[in-house]
Design a protein around this motif. Structure first.
Motif, mmCIF file in Angstrom:
data_model
loop_
_atom_site.group_PDB
_atom_site.id
_atom_site.type_symbol
_atom_site.label_atom_id
_atom_site.label_comp_id
_atom_site.label_asym_id
_atom_site.label_seq_id
_atom_site.Cartn_x
_atom_site.Cartn_y
_atom_site.Cartn_z
ATOM 1 N N ILE A 426 0.842 -1.196 0.000
ATOM 2 C CA ILE A 426 0.000 0.000 0.000
ATOM 3 C C ILE A 426 0.876 1.244 0.000
ATOM 4 O O ILE A 426 1.826 1.358 0.781
ATOM 5 N N SER A 427 0.538 2.180 -0.872
ATOM 6 C CA SER A 427 1.124 3.520 -0.870
ATOM 7 C C SER A 427 -0.022 4.510 -0.692
ATOM 8 O O SER A 427 -1.062 4.380 -1.341
ATOM 9 N N TYR A 428 0.174 5.499 0.188
ATOM 10 C CA TYR A 428 -0.906 6.442 0.501
ATOM 11 C C TYR A 428 -0.366 7.865 0.439
ATOM 12 O O TYR A 428 0.592 8.202 1.132
ATOM 13 N N TYR A 429 -0.953 8.688 -0.410
ATOM 14 C CA TYR A 429 -0.673 10.124 -0.462
ATOM 15 C C TYR A 429 -1.229 10.673 -1.772
ATOM 16 O O TYR A 429 -2.351 11.133 -1.825
ATOM 17 N N ARG A 430 -0.411 10.618 -2.842
ATOM 18 C CA ARG A 430 -0.857 11.083 -4.155
ATOM 19 C C ARG A 430 -0.520 10.025 -5.193
ATOM 20 O O ARG A 430 0.586 9.491 -5.204
ATOM 21 N N CYS A 431 -1.472 9.768 -6.084
ATOM 22 C CA CYS A 431 -1.293 8.762 -7.126
ATOM 23 C C CYS A 431 -1.720 9.395 -8.442
ATOM 24 O O CYS A 431 -2.914 9.465 -8.737
ATOM 25 N N ALA A 451 6.832 -9.513 -8.983
ATOM 26 C CA ALA A 451 7.148 -10.498 -7.947
ATOM 27 C C ALA A 451 5.897 -11.138 -7.356
ATOM 28 O O ALA A 451 6.006 -11.962 -6.441
ATOM 29 N N GLY A 452 4.717 -10.755 -7.839
ATOM 30 C CA GLY A 452 3.487 -11.391 -7.383
ATOM 31 C C GLY A 452 2.654 -10.572 -6.434
ATOM 32 O O GLY A 452 1.630 -11.050 -5.934
ATOM 33 N N PHE A 453 3.046 -9.330 -6.153
ATOM 34 C CA PHE A 453 2.280 -8.474 -5.252
ATOM 35 C C PHE A 453 1.104 -7.825 -5.977
ATOM 36 O O PHE A 453 1.152 -7.575 -7.185
ATOM 37 N N ALA A 454 0.067 -7.527 -5.210
ATOM 38 C CA ALA A 454 -0.911 -6.523 -5.608
ATOM 39 C C ALA A 454 -0.446 -5.205 -5.003
ATOM 40 O O ALA A 454 0.022 -5.171 -3.864
ATOM 41 N N VAL A 455 -0.548 -4.136 -5.767
ATOM 42 C CA VAL A 455 -0.149 -2.810 -5.299
ATOM 43 C C VAL A 455 -1.374 -1.908 -5.341
ATOM 44 O O VAL A 455 -2.066 -1.840 -6.362
ATOM 45 N N VAL A 456 -1.649 -1.236 -4.228
ATOM 46 C CA VAL A 456 -2.734 -0.262 -4.187
ATOM 47 C C VAL A 456 -2.146 1.096 -3.828
ATOM 48 O O VAL A 456 -1.463 1.233 -2.809
ATOM 49 N N CYS A 457 -2.398 2.071 -4.669
ATOM 50 C CA CYS A 457 -1.983 3.449 -4.415
ATOM 51 C C CYS A 457 -3.246 4.251 -4.112
ATOM 52 O O CYS A 457 -4.166 4.304 -4.938
ATOM 53 N N ILE A 458 -3.295 4.854 -2.919
ATOM 54 C CA ILE A 458 -4.497 5.543 -2.444
ATOM 55 C C ILE A 458 -4.227 7.038 -2.358
ATOM 56 O O ILE A 458 -3.238 7.470 -1.751
ATOM 57 N N ASN A 459 -5.107 7.821 -2.949
ATOM 58 C CA ASN A 459 -5.025 9.267 -2.791
ATOM 59 C C ASN A 459 -5.544 9.656 -1.410
ATOM 60 O O ASN A 459 -6.516 9.078 -0.916
ATOM 61 N N ALA A 460 -4.888 10.617 -0.786
ATOM 62 C CA ALA A 460 -5.277 11.035 0.555
ATOM 63 C C ALA A 460 -6.756 11.414 0.587
ATOM 64 O O ALA A 460 -7.243 12.157 -0.272
ATOM 65 N N VAL A 461 -7.460 10.891 1.575
ATOM 66 C CA VAL A 461 -8.879 11.201 1.731
ATOM 67 C C VAL A 461 -9.034 12.698 1.997
ATOM 68 O O VAL A 461 -8.329 13.269 2.833
ATOM 69 N N ASP A 462 -9.943 13.313 1.282
ATOM 70 C CA ASP A 462 -10.107 14.768 1.336
ATOM 71 C C ASP A 462 -11.377 15.107 2.110
ATOM 72 O O ASP A 462 -12.439 15.294 1.533
ATOM 73 N N ARG A 463 -11.248 15.167 3.439
ATOM 74 C CA ARG A 463 -12.405 15.544 4.260
ATOM 75 C C ARG A 463 -12.641 17.046 4.100
ATOM 76 O O ARG A 463 -11.740 17.848 4.361
ATOM 77 N N PRO A 464 -13.821 17.471 3.692
ATOM 78 C CA PRO A 464 -14.070 18.903 3.471
ATOM 79 C C PRO A 464 -13.792 19.730 4.720
ATOM 80 O O PRO A 464 -14.230 19.402 5.824
ATOM 81 N N GLY A 465 -13.009 20.795 4.536
ATOM 82 C CA GLY A 465 -12.753 21.731 5.624
ATOM 83 C C GLY A 465 -11.732 21.287 6.641
ATOM 84 O O GLY A 465 -11.452 22.014 7.597
#
Length: 671
Positions: A426-431, A451-465
């Motif tokens: 898992i990578s989390y920040y900007r994709c 190498a057999g991994f699944a990779v998920v890149c997640i954009n930072a959750v943008d909670r309003p305000g």
């Protein structure tokens, strides 16, 4: 931790099913070419741009200027770009060239033989040579008078800078708020092609060289005769602080005098155009509802505004807004970036008939394209990364799911074939754009997938305000936990083999997840964390850091807010870090992690730390990037798959890791 017997079984299974690697190699990922500096010729028929590519053999970058015909005709190399000019905190200067009025030549800065001069490069590639080299490096170039002249500025002389460095070296350096004790006192960073002494500018960790505040000397150059004369300073745009929780406004003025401005207003973006006649036009709903503004540009000679909108996946879509009649049309996009470079905020270059853009998407590296403004049709101008498109590429899926902070958006990359429970990184920040290694380019996605991994890149959750760090971390943990549960139930990931790596804000999230859940079984950081030592290293009177720590994290001096420090500091909470941790830090941040590293080294949890000399926030040297990629790949394969690279040069590394694992198992009572 996965048991030793299960790791051995997984390793044998992986070896039995392994196929010849066809994915991009680590070296190929490091040496992906980037495109910057787009500039359209005065007649609108050609575009100049610069290609830069890492060169592992030289541990440097190769730069070249090219000119392409907008209609898709000839594209040629016209000249070299000299040595790279590094800019803080770990990037390569990307200034666009200035065209001569007749379109026969480009004028641009070049670092050569230790000096930054102004060069003239013929647009047909016939010649490239310096036209202005002074005792001081050229700091800025400003076009004027329709390409007939330009103004340029020089700073303090190179000799004066070196004398100032030597003088303070000999007499001792007074420690004031501009001295960053996290880096070397002298020669702490690369400035204009040499290791030089740096000082903080007063804006977060932005740095400058000695005598950088010397008033600039401006000169004017006639681009036809090359006559050079003294000049007054031109009007320059204000410097925007990088520390802002609300994005700065986007502004652009057309050649006909119309002015467009996009600003944040009560939690949403608002776009307004004021014509030269004083008539105001509000953004049509069909445009403003399409996402967030990334950049704007006017179609030359027309009252047509070209706008890039970004969605939750950070994909960009281009729109054409005819201000006079209100007509809005979608032109192109929706699958990656269309911008002037890889950051997504620099506008495409606008020609009368087309937008010239750097296009990239999750598995498609940068190339330069022309997008017809009337029809939206796209044509390729040049592809410096064509060889990578023939390689074995992973499957890409865009994911959206509900989380505590709002909708979470991410990209899942997996090997081709039917879904099976895979180890997950898992990578989390900007994709955004081409996904080489997550934000910061630290983890080799292609090699992990191969190498057999699944990779998920997640954009930072943008909670309003929201502008509170702890809330952002909690939102991230909630989103990550829900994703892992969902994908493990779907049989696509093995929830007992989840790893995570983080850079900058993403590193803070990684540590929060490690300390506040049992989700992670291995982790890797590329940036330092908020620690008491970090606070005092940056709390001298006159620094802005205590104010930022107070406003965003609620942190005062450690003795004033001890409970909040225990909440946020990994070093003060080291006993709750229960997954093997690899720290690969730039030298400018390394010293801030000494307490965390020392505490963990005295606990059972496996930890290793590496420092990369002369690096700032982002690692820039090609060999450093390759080393970080390779070690991260080895680390996650070792802890999540039980795999050891048989390379004899790595035998000592894996012996250390085996010893760490043995000690850890012994402390936990495992065989």
């Amino acid at each position: 931790m996965v048991t030793r017997h299960r790791l051995l079984a997984l390793a044998f299974a992986a070896a039995a099913s392994a196929a010849p690697a066809a994915a991009p190699t680590i070296a190929e990922i490091v040496e992906v070419a980037d495109i910057t500096g787009l500039a359209v010729s005065p007649d609108g028929l050609r575009v100049a741009y610069r290609v830069h590519r890492a060169d592992l053999a030289r541990n440097d970058y190769a730069l070249e200027w090219r000119v392409a015909e907008v209609d898709g005709g000839a594209d040629r190399r016209v000249g070299g770009g000299g040595a790279p000019v590094y800019v803080d905190p770990g990037a390569i200067d990307a200034a666009a060239p200035v065209w001569s009025a007749d379109g026969s030549a480009l004028f641009h800065r070049v670092l050569a033989d230790g000096a930054i001069g102004l060069w003239r490069t013929a647009a047909d590639g016939s010649a490239s040579a310096p036209v202005a080299v002074h005792d001081g490096n050229i700091r800025a170039v400003v076009a004027e008078s329709g390409g007939r002249t330009l103004r340029y500025a020089t700073g303090a002389s190179r000799a004066a800078v070196q004398r100032a460095e030597r003088a303070e070296y000999d007499s001792g350096i007074r420690i004031d708020p501009s001295v960053d004790l996290m880096q070397a006192l002298t020669g702490g960073g690369m400035i204009d092609g040499r290791k030089a002494t740096q000082r903080l500018t007063g804006v977060w960790f932005a740095r400058k060289g000695l005598l950088a505040d010397t008033p600039l000397t401006w000169r004017s150059l006639n681009l036809q005769t090359l006559a050079d004369a003294s000049s007054e300073a031109p009007p320059l745009p204000p410097v925007v602080s990088p520390i802002q929780f609300t994005p700065p406004p986007l502004e652009t003025r057309s050649t006909t005098g119309n002015f467009a401005r996009a600003i944040w207003d009560d939690g949403r973006m608002r776009l307004e155009v004021e014509t030269v006649a004083g008539v105001r036009h509000e953004c049509p709903q069909t445009l403003c509802a399409a996402g967030r503004f990334s950049w704007m540009a006017w179609q030359p000679g027309r009252d047509v505004l070209l706008v890039a909108m970004r969605d939750g996946f950070r994909d960009q879509t281009l729109f054409r807004w005819s201000v006079a009649d209100g007509d809005v049309r979608r032109l192109a996009g929706g699958d990656g970036l269309l911008a002037g470079d890889r950051d997504g905020q620099t506008p495409c270059a606008a020609a009368p008939s087309a937008l010239i853009c750097v296009a990239s998407s999750p598995i498609a590296p940068p190339r330069i394209v022309a997008i017809d403004i009337a029809t939206g049709s796209t044509r390729l101008l040049h592809d410096p990364n064509a060889a990578l498109r023939a390689r074995d590429l992973p499957q890409v899926e865009r994911l959206a799911w509900a989380s505590a902070g709002g909708t979470a958006y991410g990209l899942m990359l997996t090997p081709r074939g039917p879904p099976v429970p895979r180890p997950l990184f898992i990578s989390y920040y900007r994709c955004q754009g081409y996904l080489r290694g997550g934000e910061g380019d630290e983890w080799p996605f292609a090699a992990l997938i191969d190498a057999g991994f699944a990779v998920v890149c997640i954009n930072a959750v943008d909670r309003p305000g929201n502008s509170d760090g702890v809330t952002s971390y909690r939102d991230a943990l909630d989103a990550i936990e829900k994703l892992v549960v969902r994908e493990s139930k779907a049989g696509r990931v093995d929830r007992d083999r989840v790893g995570m790596g983080g850079f900058s804000f993403g590193s803070e999230v990684t540590m929060w997840v490690a300390r506040n859940s049992s989700l992670l079984k291995a982790l890797s950081l590329a940036s330092t964390q908020p620690e008491p030592h970090y606070y005092w290293a940056n709390a001298m009177r006159g620094r802005m850091h205590p104010g930022v720590l107070r406003d965003y994290w609620g942190l005062g001096a450690p003795e004033a807010t001890p409970e909040h420090w225990r909440l946020l500091s990994p070093a003060l909470d080291a006993a709750r870090i229960r997954a093997p941790l690899l720290l690969q830090l730039p030298e400018h941040e390394l010293r801030g992690a000494t307490e965390l590293h020392a505490r963990l080294s005295n606990l059972p949890t496996p930890v290793e730390m590496y420092g990369f000399p002369d690096e700032a926030h982002y690692k820039l040297q090609p060999r450093h990037k390759a080393a970080a990629y390779a070690r991260n790949l080895d680390w996650f394969r070792f802890w999540l798959q039980g795999v050891r690279d048989p390379d004899p040069l790595k035998a000592e590394q894996f012996a250390r890791w085996e010893a760490l694992a043995s000690r850890w198992r012994g402390e936990r009572g495992e065989p």
